[in-house]
Design a protein around this motif. Structure first.
Motif, PDB file in Angstrom:
ATOM      1  N   ALA A  27       5.558  67.202  40.897  1.00 42.21           N
ATOM      2  CA  ALA A  27       5.420  68.106  42.036  1.00 42.21           C
ATOM      3  C   ALA A  27       6.192  69.410  41.844  1.00 42.21           C
ATOM      4  O   ALA A  27       6.015  70.354  42.619  1.00 42.21           O
ATOM      5  N   LEU A  28       7.071  69.473  40.842  1.00 43.93           N
ATOM      6  CA  LEU A  28       7.818  70.704  40.588  1.00 43.93           C
ATOM      7  C   LEU A  28       6.882  71.806  40.124  1.00 43.93           C
ATOM      8  O   LEU A  28       6.192  71.673  39.111  1.00 43.93           O
ATOM      9  N   GLN A  29       6.835  72.879  40.870  1.00 43.87           N
ATOM     10  CA  GLN A  29       5.981  73.997  40.498  1.00 43.87           C
ATOM     11  C   GLN A  29       6.661  74.835  39.410  1.00 43.87           C
ATOM     12  O   GLN A  29       7.876  74.923  39.349  1.00 43.87           O
ATOM     13  N   ARG A  30       5.834  75.436  38.551  1.00 46.60           N
ATOM     14  CA  ARG A  30       6.380  76.275  37.480  1.00 46.60           C
ATOM     15  C   ARG A  30       6.782  77.630  38.064  1.00 46.60           C
ATOM     16  O   ARG A  30       5.938  78.404  38.506  1.00 46.60           O
ATOM     17  N   ALA A  31       8.064  77.874  38.058  1.00 40.32           N
ATOM     18  CA  ALA A  31       8.608  79.129  38.578  1.00 40.32           C
ATOM     19  C   ALA A  31      10.005  79.291  38.011  1.00 40.32           C
ATOM     20  O   ALA A  31      10.622  78.312  37.576  1.00 40.32           O
ATOM     21  N   PRO A  32      10.550  80.516  37.980  1.00 39.92           N
ATOM     22  CA  PRO A  32      11.925  80.691  37.495  1.00 39.92           C
ATOM     23  C   PRO A  32      12.903  79.868  38.323  1.00 39.92           C
ATOM     24  O   PRO A  32      12.876  79.905  39.557  1.00 39.92           O
ATOM     25  N   MET A  33      13.755  79.096  37.643  1.00 41.19           N
ATOM     26  CA  MET A  33      14.702  78.230  38.343  1.00 41.19           C
ATOM     27  C   MET A  33      15.871  79.012  38.928  1.00 41.19           C
ATOM     28  O   MET A  33      16.655  78.472  39.717  1.00 41.19           O
ATOM     29  N   MET A  34      16.015  80.293  38.545  1.00 46.48           N
ATOM     30  CA  MET A  34      17.066  81.138  39.103  1.00 46.48           C
ATOM     31  C   MET A  34      16.604  82.584  39.051  1.00 46.48           C
ATOM     32  O   MET A  34      15.651  82.922  38.337  1.00 46.48           O
ATOM     33  N   ASN A  35      17.282  83.455  39.800  1.00 43.83           N
ATOM     34  CA  ASN A  35      16.935  84.868  39.779  1.00 43.83           C
ATOM     35  C   ASN A  35      18.081  85.677  40.368  1.00 43.83           C
ATOM     36  O   ASN A  35      18.959  85.145  41.058  1.00 43.83           O
ATOM     37  N   ILE A  36      18.051  86.977  40.066  1.00 40.28           N
ATOM     38  CA  ILE A  36      18.992  87.917  40.649  1.00 40.28           C
ATOM     39  C   ILE A  36      18.324  89.282  40.690  1.00 40.28           C
ATOM     40  O   ILE A  36      17.602  89.663  39.752  1.00 40.28           O
ATOM     41  N   GLY A  37      18.493  89.983  41.799  1.00 40.38           N
ATOM     42  CA  GLY A  37      17.905  91.308  41.925  1.00 40.38           C
ATOM     43  C   GLY A  37      18.683  92.331  41.112  1.00 40.38           C
ATOM     44  O   GLY A  37      19.919  92.326  41.106  1.00 40.38           O
ATOM     45  N   ILE A  38      17.961  93.217  40.416  1.00 40.70           N
ATOM     46  CA  ILE A  38      18.576  94.290  39.628  1.00 40.70           C
ATOM     47  C   ILE A  38      17.831  95.570  39.981  1.00 40.70           C
ATOM     48  O   ILE A  38      16.664  95.757  39.601  1.00 40.70           O
ATOM     49  N   ASP A  39      18.507  96.456  40.735  1.00 39.68           N
ATOM     50  CA  ASP A  39      17.838  97.617  41.319  1.00 39.68           C
ATOM     51  C   ASP A  39      16.601  97.142  42.084  1.00 39.68           C
ATOM     52  O   ASP A  39      16.693  96.265  42.923  1.00 39.68           O
ATOM     53  N   GLU A  40      15.434  97.670  41.752  1.00 41.69           N
ATOM     54  CA  GLU A  40      14.217  97.275  42.456  1.00 41.69           C
ATOM     55  C   GLU A  40      13.506  96.115  41.777  1.00 41.69           C
ATOM     56  O   GLU A  40      12.471  95.653  42.264  1.00 41.69           O
ATOM     57  N   GLY A  41      14.048  95.658  40.640  1.00 39.81           N
ATOM     58  CA  GLY A  41      13.442  94.551  39.921  1.00 39.81           C
ATOM     59  C   GLY A  41      14.286  93.288  40.029  1.00 39.81           C
ATOM     60  O   GLY A  41      15.041  93.113  40.975  1.00 39.81           O
ATOM     61  N   GLU A  42      14.120  92.415  39.043  1.00 45.45           N
ATOM     62  CA  GLU A  42      14.882  91.176  39.040  1.00 45.45           C
ATOM     63  C   GLU A  42      14.916  90.614  37.619  1.00 45.45           C
ATOM     64  O   GLU A  42      14.179  91.064  36.721  1.00 45.45           O
ATOM     65  N   LEU A  43      15.790  89.626  37.423  1.00 45.45           N
ATOM     66  CA  LEU A  43      15.976  89.044  36.096  1.00 45.45           C
ATOM     67  C   LEU A  43      14.663  88.515  35.519  1.00 45.45           C
ATOM     68  O   LEU A  43      14.369  88.708  34.335  1.00 45.45           O
ATOM     69  N   ALA A  44      13.877  87.842  36.340  1.00 45.46           N
ATOM     70  CA  ALA A  44      12.671  87.170  35.843  1.00 45.46           C
ATOM     71  C   ALA A  44      11.637  88.134  35.297  1.00 45.46           C
ATOM     72  O   ALA A  44      10.714  87.725  34.588  1.00 45.46           O
ATOM     73  N   THR A  45      11.776  89.431  35.620  1.00 50.74           N
ATOM     74  CA  THR A  45      10.800  90.397  35.108  1.00 50.74           C
ATOM     75  C   THR A  45      11.301  91.124  33.866  1.00 50.74           C
ATOM     76  O   THR A  45      10.553  91.909  33.272  1.00 50.74           O
ATOM     77  N   LEU A  46      12.553  90.893  33.464  1.00 52.19           N
ATOM     78  CA  LEU A  46      13.081  91.531  32.256  1.00 52.19           C
ATOM     79  C   LEU A  46      12.609  90.767  31.021  1.00 52.19           C
ATOM     80  O   LEU A  46      12.431  89.546  31.065  1.00 52.19           O
ATOM     81  N   PRO A  47      12.437  91.455  29.897  1.00 50.79           N
ATOM     82  CA  PRO A  47      12.147  90.744  28.651  1.00 50.79           C
ATOM     83  C   PRO A  47      13.317  89.845  28.271  1.00 50.79           C
ATOM     84  O   PRO A  47      14.470  90.288  28.253  1.00 50.79           O
ATOM     85  N   LEU A  48      13.031  88.584  28.005  1.00 48.20           N
ATOM     86  CA  LEU A  48      14.066  87.619  27.649  1.00 48.20           C
ATOM     87  C   LEU A  48      13.963  87.271  26.176  1.00 48.20           C
ATOM     88  O   LEU A  48      12.860  87.158  25.626  1.00 48.20           O
ATOM     89  N   VAL A  49      15.111  87.076  25.565  1.00 46.72           N
ATOM     90  CA  VAL A  49      15.181  86.634  24.184  1.00 46.72           C
ATOM     91  C   VAL A  49      15.897  85.297  24.169  1.00 46.72           C
ATOM     92  O   VAL A  49      16.958  85.138  24.788  1.00 46.72           O
ATOM     93  N   SER A  50      15.322  84.323  23.492  1.00 51.47           N
ATOM     94  CA  SER A  50      15.882  82.978  23.443  1.00 51.47           C
ATOM     95  C   SER A  50      16.581  82.749  22.115  1.00 51.47           C
ATOM     96  O   SER A  50      16.057  83.075  21.050  1.00 51.47           O
ATOM     97  N   GLU A  51      17.772  82.167  22.212  1.00 50.63           N
ATOM     98  CA  GLU A  51      18.569  81.864  21.024  1.00 50.63           C
ATOM     99  C   GLU A  51      18.993  80.402  21.090  1.00 50.63           C
ATOM    100  O   GLU A  51      19.606  79.972  22.071  1.00 50.63           O
ATOM    101  N   ALA A  52      18.666  79.647  20.056  1.00 55.37           N
ATOM    102  CA  ALA A  52      19.022  78.230  20.022  1.00 55.37           C
ATOM    103  C   ALA A  52      20.482  78.086  19.607  1.00 55.37           C
ATOM    104  O   ALA A  52      20.919  78.627  18.586  1.00 55.37           O
ATOM    105  N   LEU A  53      21.238  77.348  20.408  1.00 54.97           N
ATOM    106  CA  LEU A  53      22.625  77.012  20.094  1.00 54.97           C
ATOM    107  C   LEU A  53      22.728  75.505  19.934  1.00 54.97           C
ATOM    108  O   LEU A  53      21.781  74.770  20.211  1.00 54.97           O
TER     109      LEU A  53
END
Length: 656
Positions: A27-53
């Protein structure tokens, strides 16, 4: 490993969790599990780079105004759990963009797949003097049951009252299916102000949960780095009690190792209040010694303060030379000579307006007009450096082995008065965490106790930094203590809860009173003139029983009786070791008119036999089949009596 460009799908829970681990997973819908507003945008709309640790994943994003954001995601497949935490850093020479609407958790559950979800929450840890206490009261809510939200959104909101993380509601939540076949738990690792909002949007059967950090509407100054909340979420299959224990087990896995497994102690607070001096303490050491307690804990009043008014001395962080002309060293040495370890209380985050810290360093304080106490701003490096020097001197000079960090003020009004968009709020919590981390790494033999007027700051970020956590400031009434610790034990690791028990209204304790400490560490704070021979005998007896049942506090916990408003009712706990299949049953009849109660014991093999032993009467034991424990073990007690039974698997014995 080379960086891989990702889109906002990298913030979806499904990327890291096995959703088949719970009936709620699909039942969990696919959506960002967290977010924060940045000016008029938000984290989820920024290009993300993934790094495996090693064992985790790091997501990185950079805003055009030199704001660097990282999200560390750490899956725990064995526990079907996930932890994530965001860090913000302003790397440029100018302040960053506007940062706002900080939502470290957002999940949405499809109501067509999982209708009528049940929300489980607990009231906060504030102390009350009435029964039943409000503290840790379990609550259940269903939004718009068996229908879609009609006129408006269905909503339910919980959070803090004054900015300490568990002062109004505990920062832990469970969402279960309507048939109680599974669910998910959430743990918020934030030691400041927060709000959680459950919403059933109008026209749907879905359920949304959003956690928000307030105040947070700011621009990071150049060179500033701040950690956000550490969020944790886990999936499970089974009834709500299974979910509570899944949360309990996960919390235990993130607690620091204890410097000593023996947390038994005497605390001066209820025994003496703040009326302490060298003569009284040396006498107390002699009275307490020889009874098996490991620590001698000196609480408030050792610094310059008026008699019976420890509050107005908070901020005078030096030993009172009038009360202790030879310093505290002579007390600490006597404690060690008599076979115990020395502990000390202090409260660094608050200062009375006339104290030395307040008058010498007014720039360190956040004030609210009309209030005599100020909040010491731990966002400032100078504040942290001052207390590092002060604590290091005390620990080394006195040979301290226990440090109790208290916090008896609501910080939210001070953060609001600062009017800086939340910089003081976020900075204070980051400074607090940094200081606790420094304490543990610098003094590995020091037991650190987290306290905030009792249990008002019990988030998992502090559970993961402190060795023990004070449960509640109601420590004189055994009925209230029993109810509070029984509620806490359902979802918090019992062995790391601390209680100082000192019901000085009664001269002698009975089994029912002592037995409440089964839900916590063993702390005593009885006035010294009440330490009669009978009291000492009773103390040693119950301390031995407490140690004999230590292993079970580290297992699972079940409430065997309903949480009722009735003072004259049975209460029962089960503490179970899943590795050995053994456990302990703690039962109280109180003044219930019912002479017997039927208990349904959990995690029992109905095909096996169990040896039940009455710890108060070692000669009283019996062997019963597991089927009887599961379907109803009948227990009878006299009024206001208690019993403590252990059960162990046995083979080759006939039922008796």
């Amino acid at each position: 490993m080379a960086d891989t460009p990702q889109n906002q799908a990298a913030l979806a829970l499904q990327m890291y969790l096995d959703t088949s681990a719970s009936p709620l997973g699909s039942a969990l819908q696919r959506a960002p599990m967290m977010n924060i507003g940045i000016d008029e945008g938000e984290l989820a709309t920024l290009p993300l780079v993934s790094e495996a640790l090693t064992g985790s994943q790091r997501l990185r994003a950079t805003h055009a105004q030199d704001l660097a954001l990282t999200v560390d995601v750490e899956p725990d497949p064995a526990r079907h759990a996930l932890v994530w935490q965001m860090q913000m850093a302003q790397t440029g020479e100018q302040p960053g963009p506007r940062v706002h609407n900080f939502r470290p958790l957002h999940i949405a559950l499809d109501g067509s797949l999982a209708p009528d979800l049940v929300i489980h929450t607990w009231r906060g840890g504030a102390q009350q003097s009435f029964f039943p206490p409000d503290a840790i009261t379990p609550e259940r809510h269903v939004l718009y049951p068996r229908t879609t939200a009609f006129y408006q959104d269905g909503t339910f909101t919980i959070g803090t009252h004054g900015g300490r993380s568990s002062d109004q509601y505990m920062p832990y939540m469970l969402i279960t299916t309507a048939d109680d076949s599974g669910g998910l738990w959430v743990a918020l690792g934030w030691s400041g102000n927060w709000q959680a909002r459950f919403v059933k949007p109008r026209g749907t059967s879905d359920l949304h949960l959003t956690i928000q950090i307030e105040p947070c509407d700011l621009r990071l100054p150049s060179g500033t780095t701040l950690q956000g909340p550490a969020m944790a979420l886990g999936l499970y299959e089974g009834d709500a009690a299974v979910g509570y224990n899944a949360l309990r087990s996960w919390l235990r896995s993130h607690m620091p190792a204890l410097p000593s497994s023996d947390l038994s102690h005497f605390n001066t607070w209820t025994a003496m209040d703040a009326n302490v001096d060298e003569t009284r303490l040396l006498d107390a050491v002699e009275q307490v010694a020889g009874n098996g307690l490991h620590y001698f804990m000196l609480d408030a009043g050792w610094y310059p303060s008026p008699p019976n008014d420890f509050y107005s001395g908070v901020g005078n962080w030096r030993v009172d030379e009038t009360k202790f002309p030879r310093g505290l060293e002579v007390v600490a040495e006597r404690v060690r000579q008599r076979g115990m370890e020395m502990g000390l209380w202090f409260e660094p985050e608050r200062a009375y307006h006339t104290t030395e810290l307040a008058t010498q360093h007014p720039e360190w304080l956040l004030r609210v007009p009309g209030r005599e106490h100020a909040l010491v701003n731990f966002a400032l490096p100078d504040v942290r450096a001052y207390f590092r020097t002060f604590i290091a001197d005390l620990v080394q000079r006195l040979g301290l082995r226990w440090l109790k960090w208290d916090f008896n003020i609501d910080p939210l009004p001070y953060w609001q008065q600062a009017n800086d968009g939340g910089l003081a709020h976020l900075g204070h919590i980051n400074g607090l965490w940094e200081t606790f981390d420094w304490l543990r790494s610098t003094f590995p033999e020091l037991t650190i106790e987290n306290c905030a007027s009792g249990g008002n700051r019990l988030d998992w970020a502090l559970f993961s930094r402190a060795h023990v956590n004070f449960a509640n400031d109601q420590y004189t009434n055994p009925d209230c203590i029993r109810r509070i610790l029984g509620r806490m034990g359902t979802f918090l690791p019992t062995e790391r809860l601390n209680m100082i028990y000192g019901p000085f209204q009664r001269r002698e304790y009975d089994d029912a009173a002592w037995q409440v400490l089964e839900g916590s560490s063993f702390g005593v704070s009885e006035p010294i003139d009440n330490w009669t021979g009978q009291f000492r005998t009773s103390l040693r007896h119950h301390l031995a029983l407490h140690r004999a049942t230590d292993a079970y506090r580290s297992g699972h916990f079940y409430q065997l009786t309903p949480d009722t408003d009735d003072l004259c009712a049975w209460e029962g706990w089960q503490l179970h070791d899943p590795e050995t299949g053994s456990g302990v049953l703690a039962l109280w009849r109180s003044a219930s008119p019912e002479e017997q109660v039927s208990l349904h014991v959990r995690e029992i093999d109905e095909t096996r036999s169990y040896r039940i032993t009455d710890l108060y009467h070692q000669s009283g034991s019996q062997t019963v089949r597991g089927q009887q424990l599961i379907h109803g073990l009948t227990v009878g007690l006299a009024r206001d009596a208690a019993t403590l039974w252990t059960y162990h698997l046995v083979d080759g014995e006939e039922n008796q």
